[in-house]
Write a protein that holds these residues in place. Sequence first.
Motif, mmCIF file in Angstrom:
data_model
loop_
_atom_site.group_PDB
_atom_site.id
_atom_site.type_symbol
_atom_site.label_atom_id
_atom_site.label_comp_id
_atom_site.label_asym_id
_atom_site.label_seq_id
_atom_site.Cartn_x
_atom_site.Cartn_y
_atom_site.Cartn_z
ATOM 1 N N UNK A 69 37.715 80.164 61.762
ATOM 2 C CA UNK A 69 36.473 79.770 61.104
ATOM 3 C C UNK A 69 35.263 80.253 61.887
ATOM 4 N N UNK A 70 35.330 80.235 63.197
ATOM 5 C CA UNK A 70 34.221 80.718 64.017
ATOM 6 C C UNK A 70 33.936 82.186 63.741
ATOM 7 N N UNK A 71 34.974 82.970 63.505
ATOM 8 C CA UNK A 71 34.800 84.404 63.264
ATOM 9 C C UNK A 71 34.525 84.716 61.793
ATOM 10 N N UNK A 72 35.021 83.871 60.892
ATOM 11 C CA UNK A 72 34.873 84.092 59.448
ATOM 12 C C UNK A 72 34.334 82.823 58.774
ATOM 13 N N UNK A 73 33.143 82.363 59.137
ATOM 14 C CA UNK A 73 32.659 81.070 58.629
ATOM 15 C C UNK A 73 32.456 81.044 57.118
ATOM 16 N N UNK A 74 32.142 82.167 56.507
ATOM 17 C CA UNK A 74 31.915 82.187 55.064
ATOM 18 C C UNK A 74 33.214 82.222 54.266
ATOM 19 N N UNK A 75 34.238 82.812 54.847
ATOM 20 C CA UNK A 75 35.505 82.966 54.129
ATOM 21 C C UNK A 75 36.496 81.853 54.443
ATOM 22 N N UNK A 76 36.339 81.211 55.601
ATOM 23 C CA UNK A 76 37.247 80.130 56.000
ATOM 24 C C UNK A 76 36.445 78.926 56.488
ATOM 25 N N UNK A 77 35.709 78.251 55.629
ATOM 26 C CA UNK A 77 34.850 77.130 56.069
ATOM 27 C C UNK A 77 35.626 75.831 56.231
ATOM 28 N N UNK A 78 36.557 75.806 57.149
ATOM 29 C CA UNK A 78 37.513 74.710 57.217
ATOM 30 C C UNK A 78 36.899 73.381 57.630
ATOM 31 N N UNK A 79 35.872 73.406 58.433
ATOM 32 C CA UNK A 79 35.305 72.144 58.919
ATOM 33 C C UNK A 79 34.785 71.280 57.776
ATOM 34 N N UNK A 80 34.382 71.901 56.689
ATOM 35 C CA UNK A 80 33.863 71.163 55.543
ATOM 36 C C UNK A 80 34.953 70.404 54.791
ATOM 37 N N UNK A 81 36.220 70.733 55.043
ATOM 38 C CA UNK A 81 37.283 70.184 54.233
ATOM 39 C C UNK A 81 38.335 69.432 55.029
ATOM 40 N N UNK A 82 37.986 69.094 56.259
ATOM 41 C CA UNK A 82 38.824 68.208 57.042
ATOM 42 C C UNK A 82 38.452 66.769 56.721
ATOM 43 N N UNK A 83 39.437 65.893 56.682
ATOM 44 C CA UNK A 83 39.158 64.474 56.488
ATOM 45 C C UNK A 83 38.675 63.870 57.804
ATOM 46 N N UNK A 84 38.268 62.601 57.840
ATOM 47 C CA UNK A 84 37.736 62.035 59.090
ATOM 48 C C UNK A 84 38.659 62.199 60.284
ATOM 49 N N UNK A 85 39.967 62.019 60.090
ATOM 50 C CA UNK A 85 40.884 62.189 61.212
ATOM 51 C C UNK A 85 40.937 63.653 61.648
ATOM 52 N N UNK A 86 40.941 64.569 60.692
ATOM 53 C CA UNK A 86 40.932 65.979 61.031
ATOM 54 C C UNK A 86 39.685 66.383 61.782
ATOM 55 N N UNK A 87 38.531 65.854 61.363
ATOM 56 C CA UNK A 87 37.284 66.149 62.063
ATOM 57 C C UNK A 87 37.297 65.590 63.477
ATOM 58 N N UNK A 88 37.884 64.439 63.637
ATOM 59 C CA UNK A 88 37.957 63.825 64.971
ATOM 60 C C UNK A 88 38.797 64.685 65.914
ATOM 61 N N UNK A 89 39.956 65.100 65.436
ATOM 62 C CA UNK A 89 40.824 65.932 66.275
ATOM 63 C C UNK A 89 40.187 67.300 66.511
ATOM 64 N N UNK A 90 39.558 67.863 65.477
ATOM 65 C CA UNK A 90 38.897 69.151 65.638
ATOM 66 C C UNK A 90 37.796 69.101 66.675
#
Length: 417
Positions: free
Chosen positions: A267-288
């Motif tokens: 996502x850091x290298x391809x933020x427009x094509x892989x915007x994963x941070x927007x689609x993690x749930x609260x637990x996923x965001x916490x671990x991320x």
Amino acid sequence: MTRQFLLFLSSRRSGSAQALGAVCGVALALLLAVTATAEPLYPRPDPDPFYAAPPDLAAHRPGDVLDARPMPPVAIFPGATVTLVKFRSTNSHGAPIAATTTVLTPFGQGPGAPLLSYQHFINSLGTQCAVSHALYRGDRNVTVTMPILNAVLAQGWTVALPDHLGPYFAFGAARLGGQIVLDGIRAVKQLSALGVQHSPAALAGYSGGGLATAWAAALQPSYAPDLELAGAAFGGAPMNMVTMAEALGLGPHRSFGLAMAAAIGLEREYPDRLPISSYLNPRGLEVGAEMANSCADEILTAGIGGSAGEYVTDTSIFDSREARSVVEENSLELYAGVPETPIFEWHSPDDNPILVDATENTLRRWCAAGVRVQTLRVPAGRQMPEVEHLTAAVVGTPQALLWLQARVRGEPAPTTC
């Protein structure tokens, strides 16, 4: 809603520190994404201003030296002087970036002695995890290669250790790593004080470092045609992220921490094509967030027991052509280009079978294109896959170094094609 996905990278390995150091590679699990606004989980900038890009970065060519400074001696490499070099490289979109490589110059270096660019397995997300920092804090992933690199230094070779994940630590963006490796060699050869302007240059690395090495060899004809390479030796490199993703799936995996870290890196290298941070749930965001500035040990620990399906808001996956193309772009088995330099590759046939299949498919294609390839299959004893991976690294490296010595002497490269 616009549907996209990301791929989480993983490897078949245990949580032990040793297996972590010889990580088999990465695999990817595709995640659904929808239009949203969360920012990527970028790392904190390095507090050392040396690593920052200069204002005139775009005015420089790939491989141009931006700065250099002497560094304190490194205890594990006695007698070697240390120089940190900052240079201009290129990201996955063709934009200029600043990158770094650490140069070890042996005591009594002779004129024209070879230059080895050695790619460590960095498997991390935090800027403090760079090899140029890890050398000074006794990081186990660096010290495990101490005997190898000291043997090279003892022969009078100069060693360059690039920070091949780039300024944003884009773990998983393998093509980026190959470009940084090539530009690092260009930069080191520009500095007359390092004494390698006319030296033969070679590449080596294992596992994640082997992947950066293999990409550098394959990209050299198109990305750095001005740079002549004597040879490239690599082992245990994960050549196809797509097939590893499909094997990983959405369920729990003991190496899921590395999978999630690679997704964050992509996502850091391809933020427009892989915007994963927007689609993690609260637990996923916490671990991320816990992983975003961590090194390999902490990343693997944070992901224990996790899974892609557990950390996302929607598990509709594997249905976005755009996102899949990102993973394909970083899968060397699918890259049409072939090296011009001779290749030495080694692995255990009892290693991760998905990794082995992709490697052997890639080497067959290179052989058919006329590349001089020598393959060493290390009989490691049919242990656990992660143990096989580590054992192969240890057993194969001495033969890889002998092969590199012959290449820099100008001897014709043998082939097992």
